[in-house]
Design a protein around this motif. Structure first.
Motif, mmCIF file in Angstrom:
data_model
loop_
_atom_site.group_PDB
_atom_site.id
_atom_site.type_symbol
_atom_site.label_atom_id
_atom_site.label_comp_id
_atom_site.label_asym_id
_atom_site.label_seq_id
_atom_site.Cartn_x
_atom_site.Cartn_y
_atom_site.Cartn_z
ATOM 1 N N LEU A 172 4.836 13.308 -9.877
ATOM 2 C CA LEU A 172 4.386 11.928 -9.919
ATOM 3 C C LEU A 172 4.698 11.269 -11.235
ATOM 4 C CD1 LEU A 172 1.045 11.829 -8.076
ATOM 5 C CD2 LEU A 172 3.128 10.630 -7.580
ATOM 6 N N ILE A 209 9.573 9.079 -12.074
ATOM 7 C CA ILE A 209 10.121 8.285 -10.977
ATOM 8 C C ILE A 209 11.546 8.716 -10.668
ATOM 9 C CG2 ILE A 209 10.920 6.438 -12.484
ATOM 10 C CD1 ILE A 209 10.199 4.476 -10.381
ATOM 11 N N ILE A 229 12.540 -3.886 -1.811
ATOM 12 C CA ILE A 229 12.425 -2.741 -0.904
ATOM 13 C C ILE A 229 11.961 -3.186 0.475
ATOM 14 C CG2 ILE A 229 11.096 -0.656 -0.469
ATOM 15 C CD1 ILE A 229 11.314 -0.048 -3.382
ATOM 16 N N VAL A 230 10.978 -4.099 0.469
ATOM 17 C CA VAL A 230 10.398 -4.505 1.749
ATOM 18 C C VAL A 230 11.422 -5.192 2.643
ATOM 19 C CG1 VAL A 230 8.800 -6.172 2.747
ATOM 20 C CG2 VAL A 230 8.015 -4.639 1.027
ATOM 21 N N PHE A 256 -4.859 5.689 -1.691
ATOM 22 C CA PHE A 256 -4.120 6.945 -1.798
ATOM 23 C C PHE A 256 -2.625 6.687 -1.927
ATOM 24 C CE2 PHE A 256 -1.829 10.390 0.305
ATOM 25 C CZ PHE A 256 -2.181 11.405 -0.549
ATOM 26 N N LEU A 257 -2.115 5.796 -1.086
ATOM 27 C CA LEU A 257 -0.671 5.534 -1.116
ATOM 28 C C LEU A 257 -0.250 4.926 -2.444
ATOM 29 C CD1 LEU A 257 0.293 4.225 2.407
ATOM 30 C CD2 LEU A 257 0.931 6.326 1.332
ATOM 31 N N SER A 270 -1.742 5.362 -5.221
ATOM 32 C CA SER A 270 -1.878 6.378 -6.277
ATOM 33 C C SER A 270 -0.670 7.305 -6.319
ATOM 34 C CB SER A 270 -3.150 7.185 -6.075
ATOM 35 O OG SER A 270 -2.933 8.161 -5.093
ATOM 36 N N THR A 271 0.020 7.484 -5.169
ATOM 37 C CA THR A 271 1.199 8.331 -5.231
ATOM 38 C C THR A 271 2.324 7.686 -6.027
ATOM 39 O OG1 THR A 271 2.007 7.433 -3.155
ATOM 40 C CG2 THR A 271 0.774 9.459 -3.034
ATOM 41 N N GLY A 272 2.259 6.370 -6.215
ATOM 42 C CA GLY A 272 3.318 5.720 -6.981
ATOM 43 C C GLY A 272 2.905 5.371 -8.381
ATOM 44 N N TYR A 273 1.680 5.710 -8.742
ATOM 45 C CA TYR A 273 1.157 5.272 -10.031
ATOM 46 C C TYR A 273 1.590 6.220 -11.140
ATOM 47 C CZ TYR A 273 -2.206 3.911 -13.563
ATOM 48 O OH TYR A 273 -2.787 3.498 -14.720
ATOM 49 N N SER A 287 6.063 1.462 -12.456
ATOM 50 C CA SER A 287 5.524 2.359 -11.430
ATOM 51 C C SER A 287 6.380 2.234 -10.184
ATOM 52 C CB SER A 287 4.067 2.040 -11.136
ATOM 53 O OG SER A 287 3.935 0.723 -10.729
ATOM 54 N N ASP A 288 6.235 3.239 -9.319
ATOM 55 C CA ASP A 288 7.125 3.359 -8.173
ATOM 56 C C ASP A 288 6.889 2.218 -7.175
ATOM 57 O OD1 ASP A 288 8.669 4.199 -6.145
ATOM 58 O OD2 ASP A 288 7.879 6.230 -6.063
ATOM 59 N N PRO A 289 7.890 1.393 -6.893
ATOM 60 C CA PRO A 289 7.646 0.259 -5.991
ATOM 61 C C PRO A 289 7.583 0.619 -4.513
ATOM 62 C CG PRO A 289 9.882 0.198 -6.770
ATOM 63 C CD PRO A 289 9.224 1.319 -7.489
ATOM 64 N N LEU A 290 8.091 1.772 -4.134
ATOM 65 C CA LEU A 290 8.170 2.061 -2.694
ATOM 66 C C LEU A 290 6.800 2.223 -2.033
ATOM 67 C CD1 LEU A 290 11.062 4.004 -1.207
ATOM 68 C CD2 LEU A 290 8.887 4.183 -0.142
ATOM 69 N N PRO A 291 5.843 2.960 -2.658
ATOM 70 C CA PRO A 291 4.522 3.032 -2.047
ATOM 71 C C PRO A 291 3.861 1.666 -1.893
ATOM 72 C CG PRO A 291 4.715 4.732 -3.661
ATOM 73 C CD PRO A 291 5.923 3.892 -3.785
ATOM 74 N N HIS A 292 4.169 0.741 -2.822
ATOM 75 C CA HIS A 292 3.592 -0.598 -2.676
ATOM 76 C C HIS A 292 4.088 -1.247 -1.390
ATOM 77 C CE1 HIS A 292 2.365 -1.055 -7.068
ATOM 78 N NE2 HIS A 292 2.908 0.131 -6.956
ATOM 79 N N ALA A 293 5.390 -1.052 -1.125
ATOM 80 C CA ALA A 293 5.954 -1.609 0.109
ATOM 81 C C ALA A 293 5.293 -0.974 1.324
ATOM 82 C CB ALA A 293 7.457 -1.378 0.138
ATOM 83 N N LEU A 294 5.074 0.358 1.255
ATOM 84 C CA LEU A 294 4.414 1.039 2.366
ATOM 85 C C LEU A 294 3.007 0.502 2.581
ATOM 86 C CD1 LEU A 294 5.370 4.788 1.902
ATOM 87 C CD2 LEU A 294 6.643 2.974 2.942
ATOM 88 N N LEU A 344 1.913 -2.468 1.859
ATOM 89 C CA LEU A 344 1.998 -3.797 2.492
ATOM 90 C C LEU A 344 2.047 -3.638 4.012
ATOM 91 C CD1 LEU A 344 4.541 -6.088 0.663
ATOM 92 C CD2 LEU A 344 2.273 -6.644 1.416
#
Lengths: 508, 275, 107, 123
Positions: B41, B44, B102-103, D46-47, D49-52, D76-83, D85
């Motif tokens: 984690l 990245i 990404i979205v 949770f989701l 936090s996986t990108g934090y 921070s990882d942008p992909l979990p944010h998209a998930l 959403l």
């Protein structure tokens, strides 16, 4: 290489579901025409894709011009595309029945049906784990809507139960996705399956249990099957066909893809050394219990739709049981049983509906004197029952035979499997023969009128019956399909290679 | 159910939940490789989204297709480009908001599915509630009418701003649609602004239709569904993202119309407006 | 500058806390509404002023936010109180209701 | 207390289990739906936090911000944010359908208690 027809199978139904709402506000018949024409388009292009898969192997479709694992992709394998064609045939039958009826909300419902088609296609084709989740959600929401169409207390209760159980399942699934992404950093199914063995022990157990718990509801497995009784009994005829035929194909495919291809059987076996419980034993216990419980529930219920619903759940569990033996014969048996169940269950629902037509209550007694009222559909019902139970020469018979053979290969589970299969066949025979016996009871007091059958019902019933007969008469054709499917299911490295162009992995 | 039975059930539920909790903690305290979640984690670089956020997926794809091995993408992290706000141009997409890129670009298909989930659930709501009609609401008071008349235009303006700037700042089509729908809710409660459901449905299905049409046109121009075929500009400008601006605007309209339909259906039932 | 900002933010947080405490302590709907709206209005305002001291360049936006809070918060509390009165929620201690007539019926 | 991934995990688990507990023990349909949305909230935490990543910037470029590979990437990882959403929108859809069905059931039975919705009436 970049072959774009599979994405149209998803995009065209979605496009026309919007159009169906726009045009349906002018005339309801337009939306019905759209529904049927989209399904015919999907069937034709599905057959095209089938041919090219036969010729060239797996087809990779890239979406958004980003190759996997960076973007989302669809992979059409032999299994998925042959499942898809079966699914389209069942869907065609259901939507023909829908079209033949009058409904005020025809435009909206046909739009929902189109999205149902798109989502089930998406589940079967997608190569991305989160995309799979999105399609599962669309699928279950459209299931909920379709169950609740019949505006009765029972149907609404059934759909609410389904909603609660699927939304808990969906959250478990997302937890699993979160774990997978946190550890592996990817969402692509092929890459996950490439790296899944490297995950540490507890996390692996975790992810496994999360995904198992999440698809339990779709699979109609025992502790999570309490939605069946209300939703089958309280929904319309075409919804029953969709639930029994389509839903089980989709659930089965998710199970195969996630647990056999992606997580993989090698992983299962390595699991069993380190876990307090053996995964195979767990599977066999759950599914065997589910078979028994569902059969008993079917035996004890009085409503015909309920009987058929529980019996379809139990046969789905039987398929899963034979899948989880993990042997080549077992998987072949599962495929054979699946073919017969998927086609015969809609036939049973269709013909029982036609036999009981005009009777107010839908319980066992409405079958009395059915043969004189409606001889055609009584014969179709009997064909369906024979196919389901495993009359000799039907695919189901060969499937159960192969399951016996595979049970003798691994000595430790032989008795368990044998007991379960024999038990289920006995009970199925009992309650189906009770129904069939009622068909020939003559009630002398009442004058019998012949039921007029709608042309659509006759057409779809004969279509399904002829498919079953075709599969039974040409055993080598069936064997060919089933062997190819089994090979495809076990071909983990082929799946990865078609997506990532690499991936040396030792199968088994 | 009586009180006494209830407590026993609650106790067992609590026990069940406690056991689940202890079980869920187990991956965190694993020895050796088990701490992998934590280890990965903090970096990245081990993830797919590293290439997404540096907008260098095409570059990596080019290198990988020479090697012909897509599973080894993690080893060539050095060749990614540099992205500078306000200077870099002609990247894969010019969105400053990486989540939006990404979205709507790298995982645009998911967003399509997301749109459809919302669409189908509101459609289902109208199907389910179509035979019901609810009691009429009270007349609004003077204060409410004035307040609503003052606030609603601003809310719609903010909604439009948010979906137009979805690629530059946090937000985007979905929150903007929610804001617009809130504005229609206010006007429904406050000044009895009685809009027709069928008109909104028309907007909604047309917007959805055009989203998919734009995505399908990508098939013709770029050879894949959801491909970008408009030019990209400088990162941070309003016209920097190719299709994203148009699609997000359509999404905003669609979501706004959709949620308004949902609100109207829950408010009144669909029965007694038009038809 | 930072010191003043911190004092303002502290006051804001304190009032927000007191407001939420009031929701717990008060006995009926109307009293709860009173504490929550009044306290949160002041709390939000002083927090906004504090942030304005911290970041002077955001001044204009902050004024806009404060303006909208000023408009919307009373309307919201008014509609809540009105709705609860119309649905027949009564006061806890003092049963006298100025909006009703002598017999306790709604006008 | 310093907030890192581990604390976020534990928090999200706790919230998730609160939701599960509510969904199991409650008999009121609205409360069950509320518990389901609590579960969804836990999931979103949770989701995310996986990108934090500790001390990282949000993944939105602003003026003067650079992303230079490979060493100085501090977002921070942008992909979990998209998930997340997507997950939020899906949760909204499910809740809407659930509320619609609940209204319909209430209209039939005039109660929200699951136990009082008897089975004798039909079939």
């Amino acid at each position: 290489m970049n072959y774009n027809l599979p994405v149209l199978l998803i995009a065209i139904p979605i496009l026309f579901s919007f159009l169906s709402l726009i045009l349906g506000s002018f005339n309801k018949i337009l939306s019905k025409i759209i529904l049927i024409s989209v399904i015919i388009f999907n069937i034709i292009s599905g057959i095209c894709i089938y041919n090219s898969v036969l010729k060239n192997g797996n087809i990779l479709t890239v979406i958004g011009n980003y190759l996997p694992p960076f973007g989302i992709n669809l992979i059409s394998t032999y299994t998925s595309i042959s499942f898809l064609i079966l699914l389209y045939i069942v869907f065609l039958v259901a939507s023909l029945i829908f079209v033949s009826k009058n409904d005020d909300r025809a435009d909206k419902i046909s739009s929902v049906l189109l999205l149902y088609l798109a989502s089930s296609t998406g589940i079967l084709l997608t190569g991305d784990i989160f995309n799979l989740f999105v399609f599962i959600e669309i699928f279950s929401i459209s299931n909920i809507i379709l169950i609740s169409i019949k505006d009765k207390k029972l149907s609404i209760k059934g759909s609410l139960k389904y909603l609660i159980i699927t939304s808990i399942g969906a959250s478990l699934y997302l937890f699993g996705i979160g774990f997978l992404y946190g550890i592996l950093g990817t969402l692509n199914l092929s890459e996950i399956s490439l790296n899944f063995d490297n995950i540490s022990y507890f996390s692996k157990v975790f992810i496994f249990l999360f995904f198992l718990g999440s698809i339990m509801a779709e699979l109609e497995v025992f502790p999570f099957n309490f939605w069946i009784s209300d939703s089958y009994a309280g929904s319309k005829n075409y919804v029953n066909i969709l639930l029994s035929g389509l839903s089980s194909i989709v659930a089965l495919y998710i199970f195969i893809r996630l647990f056999l291809t992606v997580f993989g059987y090698p992983t299962f076996i390595s699991f069993s050394y380190s876990l307090p419980f053996n995964v195979k034993t767990l599977f066999l216990t759950i599914f065997g219990l589910s078979v028994i419980v569902n059969e008993l529930a079917a035996l004890s219920s009085k409503n015909v739709k309920r009987i058929l619903g529980f019996s379809s759940a139990s046969s789905l569990s039987l398929i899963l049981l034979s899948l989880s033996t993990g042997l080549k014969n077992g998987v072949m048996a599962a495929m054979l049983i699946a073919i017969s169940v998927i086609i015969s269950k809609p036939l049973l629902f269709l013909s029982s509906h036609q036999i009981m037509k005009g009777k107010g209550e839908k319980n066992l007694n409405s079958f009395i004197d059915g043969f004189r009222r409606n001889p055609l559909f009584s014969i179709l019902f009997i064909i369906g029952v024979f196919t389901l139970v495993g009359f000799p020469l039907t695919p189901s018979f060969w499937g159960k035979f192969l399951l016996f053979i595979s049970a003798t290969e691994k000595i430790s589970y032989t008795t368990l499997i044998l007991v379960i299969v024999v038990f289920s066949i006995t009970i199925e025979l009992f309650y189906y023969f009770r129904l069939m016996h009622k068909l020939f009871i003559k009630d002398e007091n009442i004058k019998v009128e012949k039921t007029k059958n709608n042309f659509v019902y006759i057409f779809s019933g004969i279509l399904l019956a002829s498919i079953i007969i075709f599969f039974s008469v040409k055993p080598y054709f069936t064997q060919n399909i089933v062997e190819k499917t089994t090979e495809d299911i076990f071909d983990k490295s082929g799946y990865i290679k078609s997506c990532l162009k690499s991936g040396e992995i030792d199968d088994r | 159910m009586r009180e006494s039975d209830f407590n026993v059930g609650k106790f067992f539920a609590f026990l069940f939940v406690l056991i689940l909790f202890l079980f869920m903690l187990s991956p965190l305290f694993e020895e050796g490789d088990g701490a992998k979640i934590d280890k990965n984690l903090s970096d990245i670089k081990n993830r797919v989204s590293y290439f997404h956020s540096l907008k260098s997926v095409k570059e990596i794809e080019r290198i990988l297709s020479d090697n012909n091995d897509f599973s080894k993408y993690r080893e060539i992290t050095d060749s990614a480009k540099t992205v500078i706000f306000g200077e870099s141009k002609d990247l894969e997409n010019g969105t400053a908001n990486l989540v939006t890129s990404i979205v709507l670009d790298y995982r645009g298909f998911d967003t399509l599915g997301e749109l459809i989930v919302l669409f189908i659930s509101i459609l289902g709501l109208t199907i389910i509630l179509s035979t019901l009609s609810f009691a009429k609401f009270e007349e609004p008071s003077f204060l409410q009418i004035t307040g609503v008349k003052f606030v609603t235009p601003f809310m719609i303006l903010v909604g439009i701003y948010i979906f137009l700037h979805g690629h530059l700042s946090p937000g985007g089509g979905f929150p903007a649609g929610a804001i617009i729908a809130t504005a229609t809710l206010f006007s429904l409660i406050g000044c009895k602004f009685n809009y027709r459901v069928s008109n909104l449905k028309f907007i909604e299905s047309n917007a959805g239709f055009f989203v998919i049409l734009l995505a399908t046109l990508g098939l013709y121009f770029t050879g894949s569904f959801f491909g970008n075929y408009l030019p990209t500009g400088i990162v941070g400008k309003l016209y920097s993202s190719s299709l994203i601006l148009i699609i997000y605007s359509l999404v905003g309209l669609k979501v706004g119309a959709e949620l308004s339909v949902g609100i109207k259906t829950l408010y009144n039932g669909e029965k007694d407006d038009d038809r | 500058m930072i010191f003043i900002a911190i004092i303002f933010i502290f006051i804001g947080v304190l009032f927000s806390f007191l407001g939420s405490l009031g929701i717990l302590r008060m006995k009926d709907t109307y009293n709860r509404l009173q504490t929550s709206t009044k306290a949160t209005t002041l709390g939000a305002f002083s927090t906004i002023i504090g942030v304005g001291f911290l970041n002077p360049s955001w001044f204009f936006k902050l004024i806009l936010i404060a303006f909208f809070i000023l408009i919307t918060s009373p309307i919201a509390s008014h509609s809540l109180a009105r709705a609860s009165h119309k649905t027949g929620i009564k006061l806890e201690e003092n049963q006298f209701d100025a909006l009703n007539n002598e017999n306790g019926e709604k006008k | 207390m310093m907030i890192d991934n581990r604390t976020l995990y534990i928090y999200s688990f706790i919230i998730f289990l609160i939701g599960i507990y509510g969904a199991i023990t409650n008999r009121n349909l609205i409360k069950i739906l509320v518990s389901l949305s609590i579960i969804e909230t836990a999931l979103n935490i949770f989701l995310v936090s996986t990108g934090y990543i500790n001390g990282s910037n949000p993944p939105i470029l602003h003026s003067g911000m650079k992303l230079i590979s490979p060493n100085s990437i501090n977002i921070s990882d942008p992909l979990p944010h998209a998930l997340v959403l997507t997950a939020i929108v899906i949760g909204v859809g499910t809740t809407a359908i659930g509320i619609g069905l609940t209204i319909k059931l209430y209209n039939h039975y005039k109660t929200l208690n699951v136990n009082r919705m008897g089975d004798k009436d039909e079939l």
